[in-house]
Scaffold this motif. Structure first.
Motif, short mmCIF file in Angstrom:
data_model
loop_
_atom_site.label_atom_id
_atom_site.label_comp_id
_atom_site.label_asym_id
_atom_site.label_seq_id
_atom_site.Cartn_x
_atom_site.Cartn_y
_atom_site.Cartn_z
N CYS A 161 0.83 -1.21 0.00
CA CYS A 161 0.00 0.00 0.00
C CYS A 161 0.86 1.26 0.00
CB CYS A 161 -0.93 0.00 1.22
SG CYS A 161 -2.25 -1.22 1.12
N VAL A 162 1.94 1.26 0.78
CA VAL A 162 2.84 2.41 0.81
C VAL A 162 3.50 2.59 -0.56
CG1 VAL A 162 4.95 3.35 1.80
CG2 VAL A 162 3.25 2.29 3.29
N GLY A 163 3.94 1.47 -1.16
CA GLY A 163 4.54 1.54 -2.50
C GLY A 163 3.57 2.08 -3.52
N LEU A 164 2.30 1.68 -3.42
CA LEU A 164 1.28 2.19 -4.33
C LEU A 164 1.13 3.71 -4.19
CD1 LEU A 164 -1.26 2.12 -6.14
CD2 LEU A 164 -2.56 1.52 -4.10
N ALA A 165 1.05 4.18 -2.95
CA ALA A 165 0.88 5.61 -2.72
C ALA A 165 2.07 6.39 -3.28
CB ALA A 165 0.73 5.88 -1.23
N LEU A 166 3.27 5.88 -3.08
CA LEU A 166 4.47 6.56 -3.58
C LEU A 166 4.50 6.57 -5.10
CD1 LEU A 166 7.18 5.17 -1.11
CD2 LEU A 166 6.21 7.48 -1.16
N LEU A 167 4.12 5.44 -5.71
CA LEU A 167 4.15 5.37 -7.18
C LEU A 167 3.10 6.30 -7.78
CD1 LEU A 167 5.53 3.95 -9.57
CD2 LEU A 167 3.69 2.27 -9.50
N SER A 168 1.92 6.35 -7.19
CA SER A 168 0.88 7.24 -7.68
C SER A 168 1.33 8.70 -7.59
CB SER A 168 -0.41 7.04 -6.90
OG SER A 168 -0.89 5.72 -7.04
N ALA A 170 4.43 9.79 -7.54
CA ALA A 170 5.50 10.01 -8.51
C ALA A 170 4.94 10.19 -9.91
CB ALA A 170 6.48 8.84 -8.48
N ASP A 171 3.92 9.41 -10.25
CA ASP A 171 3.34 9.51 -11.58
C ASP A 171 2.59 10.82 -11.76
OD1 ASP A 171 3.12 7.75 -14.01
OD2 ASP A 171 1.02 8.26 -13.73
N LEU A 172 1.91 11.26 -10.72
CA LEU A 172 1.23 12.56 -10.78
C LEU A 172 2.22 13.69 -11.01
CD1 LEU A 172 -1.38 12.15 -7.91
CD2 LEU A 172 -1.91 12.63 -10.29
N ALA A 173 3.39 13.60 -10.35
CA ALA A 173 4.39 14.65 -10.48
C ALA A 173 5.05 14.64 -11.86
CB ALA A 173 5.45 14.49 -9.40
N ALA A 174 5.08 13.46 -12.51
CA ALA A 174 5.79 13.34 -13.79
C ALA A 174 4.93 13.65 -15.00
CB ALA A 174 6.37 11.93 -13.93
N HIS A 175 3.60 13.78 -14.80
CA HIS A 175 2.71 14.00 -15.93
C HIS A 175 1.84 15.22 -15.69
CE1 HIS A 175 3.87 9.78 -16.38
NE2 HIS A 175 3.66 9.97 -17.68
N GLY A 306 13.68 9.32 -9.36
CA GLY A 306 14.07 8.69 -8.11
C GLY A 306 12.87 8.27 -7.28
N SER A 307 11.78 9.03 -7.37
CA SER A 307 10.56 8.67 -6.64
C SER A 307 9.97 7.37 -7.17
CB SER A 307 9.53 9.79 -6.77
OG SER A 307 10.01 10.99 -6.20
N HIS A 308 10.03 7.18 -8.49
CA HIS A 308 9.56 5.92 -9.07
C HIS A 308 10.40 4.76 -8.54
CE1 HIS A 308 7.69 8.51 -12.27
NE2 HIS A 308 6.75 7.59 -12.15
N ALA A 309 11.73 4.95 -8.50
CA ALA A 309 12.62 3.88 -8.03
C ALA A 309 12.32 3.52 -6.57
CB ALA A 309 14.08 4.32 -8.19
N ALA A 311 9.47 3.93 -4.97
CA ALA A 311 8.17 3.26 -4.91
C ALA A 311 8.27 1.81 -5.35
CB ALA A 311 7.17 4.01 -5.79
N LEU A 312 9.01 1.55 -6.43
CA LEU A 312 9.18 0.17 -6.90
C LEU A 312 9.92 -0.68 -5.88
CD1 LEU A 312 10.00 0.71 -10.68
CD2 LEU A 312 7.90 -0.23 -9.70
N ALA A 313 10.90 -0.08 -5.20
CA ALA A 313 11.65 -0.81 -4.18
C ALA A 313 10.74 -1.20 -3.02
CB ALA A 313 12.82 0.04 -3.68
N VAL A 314 9.89 -0.27 -2.59
CA VAL A 314 8.96 -0.57 -1.49
C VAL A 314 7.97 -1.66 -1.92
CG1 VAL A 314 7.13 0.38 -0.03
CG2 VAL A 314 9.19 1.72 -0.47
N LEU A 315 7.48 -1.57 -3.15
CA LEU A 315 6.58 -2.60 -3.67
C LEU A 315 7.27 -3.97 -3.70
CD1 LEU A 315 4.60 -1.12 -6.69
CD2 LEU A 315 3.65 -2.26 -4.70
N ALA A 316 8.53 -3.99 -4.14
CA ALA A 316 9.27 -5.24 -4.21
C ALA A 316 9.43 -5.85 -2.83
CB ALA A 316 10.63 -5.01 -4.87
#
Length: 331
Positions: A161-168, A170-175, A306-309, A311-316
């Motif tokens: 769940c934390v990884g999801l929040a971070l990835l979302s 990061a994606d909002l910031a990148a687009h 770096g935020s994507h990275a 988030a992916l690490a937390v998800l992993a």
């Protein structure tokens, strides 16, 4: 000496156990391969200019799975014989759970596909990876087999769940297209909750009510296809999508290929559920989604920060904890 007590010898796995483990490993590897390919084809279809037909994509995929399942099972006559031979299950209960499964599949796949019109593909995959949380919750009320979850299970859910929040974030910031993100996230919430019910219903039908796997696949996909087809016909999406495919025939090929590899992945996934459990199936699909996320950034050249990275690490970590928890439980 006579008073000595021999130390207990470690039990060796039997041939049947070794064959079962080898089969499960093969199914898990097949699940990884076919579902990663399925996700890549789905994203490729949405990258065809002007393609915005998420519900139509769902209808094509479910319809293709139905045809493949029917061919695999040897036609309607074989299906009828299977259903007549399976009188040990409670027919009424099986029908009720099948009806729930039909609507859950239609809602999950439809909303998940439409969400891709609003959010980046990695956000969808990350959301789907977090369905372990509701799957665990629904398992107690649908399967009712006395399963209990430990610290590792809940820690895995928390990290996902934390990884999801971070990835979302990061994606909002990148687009820049942030106005469409809210609708996409709402659709994904519906997709994840619906998706979490599916493995529990499948486990109940396969392991609890002893419904043959082939019968369940054919009947559930047939029902889901009719539900989605009626919906897109009523909304007018069916006509618009057909007109679009007359001009962009390559998109039709992507959709057909997606349905074919999706069926192959589904067979592997359902065998994992039948041989292990619904939660085990979710863990396997969650693990392969980490691979899908990485490949999505590589193949389609998305902005990767770096935020994507992080988030992916937390998800992993969350996926790893989930696999560890499953491995440590007694079989």
């Amino acid at each position: 000496m006579a008073g000595d007590v021999e130390a207990p010898q470690p039990t060796q796995p039997t041939d049947a156990q070794q064959r079962h483990e080898a089969q499960m490993l093969g199914y898990v590897l097949g699940l990884f391969f076919f579902y990663v390919l399925h996700d890549a084809l789905q994203e490729r279809a949405f990258r065809t200019p002007g393609f915005e037909f998420g519900w139509f994509m769902t209808a094509v995929e479910i319809g293709t799975m139905f045809v493949c399942a029917l061919a695999w099972e040897g036609g309607l006559a074989a299906l009828r014989r299977r259903r007549e031979a399976d009188e040990t299950a409670t027919p009424a209960a099986a029908r009720n759970y099948l009806a729930l499964l039909v609507f859950a599949i239609a809602l999950s796949q439809g909303t998940g596909s439409v969400a891709l019109q609003h959010v980046n593909y990695p956000v969808k995959v990350a959301f789907k990876s977090c369905k372990l949380v509701p799957t665990m919750a629904f398992s107690r009320y649908i399967v009712r087999d006395g399963k209990r979850y430990g610290v590792d299970d809940y820690a895995a859910a928390l990290f996902m769940c934390v990884g999801l929040a971070l990835l979302s974030a990061a994606d909002l910031a990148a687009h820049a297209e942030r106005d469409t993100q809210a609708a996409g996230l709402m659709l994904l919430v519906v997709a994840v909750c619906s998706d979490a019910v599916i493995p529990n219903l499948q486990e109940k039908l396969l392991r609890g009510l002893k419904l043959p796997l082939g019968s369940m696949v054919v009947l559930s996909n047939a029902g889901s296809f009719l539900v989605v087809l009626a919906f897109i016909a009523a909304t007018g999406e069916l006509g618009r999508a057909v007109a679009y495919l007359r001009v962009h025939q390559d998109a039709a090929l992507w959709l057909l290929a997606q349905g074919l590899v999706g069926y192959a992945g589904l067979r592997c996934y359902l065998n994992v559920i039948r041989g292990l459990s619904g939660v085990a199936g979710v863990l396997a699909t969650s693990a392969r989604k980490v691979v899908t996320l990485v490949l999505s950034f590589i193949l389609f050249k998305k902005p990767f920060t770096g935020s994507h990275a992080t988030a992916l690490a937390v998800l992993a970590v969350g996926v790893g904890l989930g696999i560890r928890a499953k491995h440590r439980k007694p079989r």
